[in-house]
Design a protein around this motif. Structure first.
Motif, PDB file in Angstrom:
ATOM      1  N   GLU A  93       4.925   6.199  -4.795  1.00 33.09           N
ATOM      2  CA  GLU A  93       4.537   4.981  -4.285  1.00 33.09           C
ATOM      3  C   GLU A  93       2.927   4.661  -4.375  1.00 33.09           C
ATOM      4  O   GLU A  93       2.304   5.684  -4.150  1.00 33.09           O
ATOM      5  N   TRP A  94       2.631   3.369  -4.360  1.00 35.94           N
ATOM      6  CA  TRP A  94       1.232   3.071  -4.028  1.00 35.94           C
ATOM      7  C   TRP A  94       0.712   3.616  -2.665  1.00 35.94           C
ATOM      8  O   TRP A  94       1.593   3.609  -1.671  1.00 35.94           O
ATOM      9  N   ASP A  95      -0.376   4.383  -2.692  1.00 37.26           N
ATOM     10  CA  ASP A  95      -0.862   4.833  -1.576  1.00 37.26           C
ATOM     11  C   ASP A  95      -1.736   3.644  -0.825  1.00 37.26           C
ATOM     12  O   ASP A  95      -2.569   3.213  -1.093  1.00 37.26           O
ATOM     13  N   TYR A  96      -0.964   3.576   0.292  1.00 33.99           N
ATOM     14  CA  TYR A  96      -1.335   2.273   1.482  1.00 33.99           C
ATOM     15  C   TYR A  96      -2.470   2.799   2.260  1.00 33.99           C
ATOM     16  O   TYR A  96      -3.049   1.972   2.938  1.00 33.99           O
ATOM     17  N   GLY A  97      -2.867   3.947   2.248  1.00 32.55           N
ATOM     18  CA  GLY A  97      -4.046   4.499   3.107  1.00 32.55           C
ATOM     19  C   GLY A  97      -3.740   3.843   4.339  1.00 32.55           C
ATOM     20  O   GLY A  97      -2.957   4.528   5.183  1.00 32.55           O
ATOM     21  N   GLU A  98      -4.790   3.246   4.917  1.00 33.45           N
ATOM     22  CA  GLU A  98      -4.776   2.795   6.387  1.00 33.45           C
ATOM     23  C   GLU A  98      -3.776   1.867   6.590  1.00 33.45           C
ATOM     24  O   GLU A  98      -3.526   1.749   8.062  1.00 33.45           O
ATOM     25  N   TYR A  99      -2.975   1.246   5.732  1.00 38.38           N
ATOM     26  CA  TYR A  99      -1.955   0.382   5.871  1.00 38.38           C
ATOM     27  C   TYR A  99      -0.589   0.931   6.042  1.00 38.38           C
ATOM     28  O   TYR A  99       0.306   0.547   6.396  1.00 38.38           O
ATOM     29  N   GLU A 100      -0.662   2.404   6.126  1.00 33.78           N
ATOM     30  CA  GLU A 100       0.694   3.253   5.971  1.00 33.78           C
ATOM     31  C   GLU A 100       1.404   2.645   7.179  1.00 33.78           C
ATOM     32  O   GLU A 100       0.766   2.858   8.398  1.00 33.78           O
ATOM     33  N   GLY A 101       2.693   2.429   7.164  1.00 28.67           N
ATOM     34  CA  GLY A 101       3.318   2.262   8.272  1.00 28.67           C
ATOM     35  C   GLY A 101       3.455   0.866   8.843  1.00 28.67           C
ATOM     36  O   GLY A 101       4.129   0.380   9.752  1.00 28.67           O
ATOM     37  N   LEU A 102       2.322   0.007   8.424  1.00 32.23           N
ATOM     38  CA  LEU A 102       2.373  -1.299   8.879  1.00 32.23           C
ATOM     39  C   LEU A 102       3.125  -2.485   8.203  1.00 32.23           C
ATOM     40  O   LEU A 102       3.554  -1.971   7.156  1.00 32.23           O
ATOM     41  N   ARG A 103       3.556  -3.326   8.846  1.00 35.76           N
ATOM     42  CA  ARG A 103       4.215  -4.640   8.552  1.00 35.76           C
ATOM     43  C   ARG A 103       3.273  -5.547   7.580  1.00 35.76           C
ATOM     44  O   ARG A 103       2.110  -5.369   7.971  1.00 35.76           O
ATOM     45  N   LEU A 104       3.434  -6.352   6.588  1.00 35.08           N
ATOM     46  CA  LEU A 104       2.743  -7.079   6.104  1.00 35.08           C
ATOM     47  C   LEU A 104       2.000  -8.167   7.018  1.00 35.08           C
ATOM     48  O   LEU A 104       0.624  -8.400   6.599  1.00 35.08           O
ATOM     49  N   PRO A 105       2.568  -8.860   7.815  1.00 33.39           N
ATOM     50  CA  PRO A 105       1.610  -9.771   8.858  1.00 33.39           C
ATOM     51  C   PRO A 105       0.634  -8.761   9.655  1.00 33.39           C
ATOM     52  O   PRO A 105      -0.353  -9.301   9.802  1.00 33.39           O
ATOM     53  N   GLU A 106       0.904  -7.610   9.930  1.00 30.83           N
ATOM     54  CA  GLU A 106       0.155  -6.814  10.663  1.00 30.83           C
ATOM     55  C   GLU A 106      -1.106  -6.374   9.640  1.00 30.83           C
ATOM     56  O   GLU A 106      -2.384  -6.367  10.373  1.00 30.83           O
ATOM     57  N   ILE A 107      -1.005  -5.862   8.319  1.00 26.32           N
ATOM     58  CA  ILE A 107      -1.996  -5.736   7.442  1.00 26.32           C
ATOM     59  C   ILE A 107      -2.913  -7.067   7.401  1.00 26.32           C
ATOM     60  O   ILE A 107      -4.285  -7.153   7.398  1.00 26.32           O
ATOM     61  N   ARG A 108      -2.288  -8.189   6.983  1.00 27.40           N
ATOM     62  CA  ARG A 108      -3.334  -9.363   6.921  1.00 27.40           C
ATOM     63  C   ARG A 108      -3.893  -9.927   8.017  1.00 27.40           C
ATOM     64  O   ARG A 108      -5.073 -10.140   8.080  1.00 27.40           O
ATOM     65  N   ALA A 109      -3.460  -9.728   9.363  1.00 27.98           N
ATOM     66  CA  ALA A 109      -4.172 -10.043  10.718  1.00 27.98           C
ATOM     67  C   ALA A 109      -5.124  -8.894  10.923  1.00 27.98           C
ATOM     68  O   ALA A 109      -6.423  -9.169  11.172  1.00 27.98           O
ATOM     69  N   ARG A 110      -5.102  -7.783  10.594  1.00 24.53           N
ATOM     70  CA  ARG A 110      -6.148  -6.475  10.582  1.00 24.53           C
ATOM     71  C   ARG A 110      -7.259  -6.990   9.646  1.00 24.53           C
ATOM     72  O   ARG A 110      -8.626  -6.872  10.099  1.00 24.53           O
ATOM     73  N   ARG A 111      -6.782  -7.313   8.563  1.00 26.46           N
ATOM     74  CA  ARG A 111      -8.174  -7.620   7.384  1.00 26.46           C
ATOM     75  C   ARG A 111      -8.897  -8.926   8.025  1.00 26.46           C
ATOM     76  O   ARG A 111     -10.105  -9.172   7.639  1.00 26.46           O
ATOM     77  N   LYS A 112      -8.102  -9.851   8.507  1.00 21.80           N
ATOM     78  CA  LYS A 112      -8.760 -11.133   8.953  1.00 21.80           C
ATOM     79  C   LYS A 112      -9.634 -10.731  10.122  1.00 21.80           C
ATOM     80  O   LYS A 112     -10.965 -11.348  10.184  1.00 21.80           O
TER      81      LYS A 112
END
Length: 234
Positions: free
Chosen positions: A103-122
């Motif tokens: 699977e794609w290596d999600y790095g620091e996003y591993e285990g996060l949900r999509l809204p959490e990733i987008r909020a983090r990046r924002k």
């Protein structure tokens, strides 16, 4: 010339069954999580309907298997092929466990949900105003970007085409099975068709599902996918 589906080699892509993280919408890359009981049942149900002699996926017609090293994919391969797997290996058919279809290596996003990733990046100012993150174009902090994924998938596809090119008219068994993960298999379809990973093409692949890729006009230069495929006639 019409395609001869009985002869043209195919590539079966199979997504692993349900896991706890997938059920919760958590990004699951390198985390080695097992199938849930439902996930195993999904795979066994797929196998009972689609795998076997004169069924959609006939193990006797396989020339090569590629499988992700993650437990969830390994369990899926075992559940999908069952006793056929021992026969396949005893007949000298190579089963390749490779990170190239992990699977794609999600790095620091591993285990996060999509809204959490987008909020983090924002919060970190990583995305321009109005832009919404997606893994295809933006990659993952500390993980993979599209070019890395493209490189490894293209390697697998080149190996498959080398196997299948001499067998476009059924000269010998040349079907290939790839057992892996939801995002990487959708990326695999994109690269099979020669599309850039960031090109918008909405696809879905349910846990335990089977997709079928092949070629038009019995030509290795015309890779295609089956929008729908009829089951073999007994």
């Amino acid at each position: 010339m019409a395609d001869n589906e009985g002869l043209t080699p195919r590539v079966f892509i199979v997504r692993h069954g349900e896991t706890e993280w997938a059920k919760l919408g958590r990004q699951t890359g390198k985390t080695d999580i097992e199938l849930t009981p439902l996930g195993l049942k999904q795979v066994l149900t797929t196998a009972s309907h689609l795998v076997g002699e004169e069924k959609l996926l006939d193990p006797a017609k396989l020339a090569r298997i590629f499988v992700s090293p993650r437990k969830r994919a390994q369990q899926t391969l075992q559940g999908l092929l069952g006793f056929h797997l021992n026969t396949i290996q005893s007949n000298g058919i190579e089963v390749t466990t490779t990170e190239d279809v992990a699977e794609w290596d999600y790095g620091e996003y591993e285990g996060l949900r999509l809204p959490e990733i987008r909020a983090r990046r924002k919060e970190k100012g990583l995305d321009e105003e109005g832009k919404v993150w997606n893994v295809w174009g933006d990659g993952c902090e500390g993980g993979e970007v599209k070019d890395q994924v493209k490189e490894r998938l293209d390697r697998v596809i080149a190996a498959i085409r080398e196997i299948q090119a001499p067998c476009m008219r059924g000269e010998k068994a040349a079907d290939v099975l790839v057992v892996a993960h939801g995002v990487i298999l959708r990326a695999f379809v994109m690269r099979w068709l020669g599309y850039p990973l960031e090109m918008p093409l909405n696809m879905m692949l349910a846990p335990g599902a089977v997709g079928v890729l092949s070629y038009k006009n019995n030509s290795v230069d015309e890779p295609a996918f089956h929008v729908g495929m009829a089951l073999p006639v007994e």
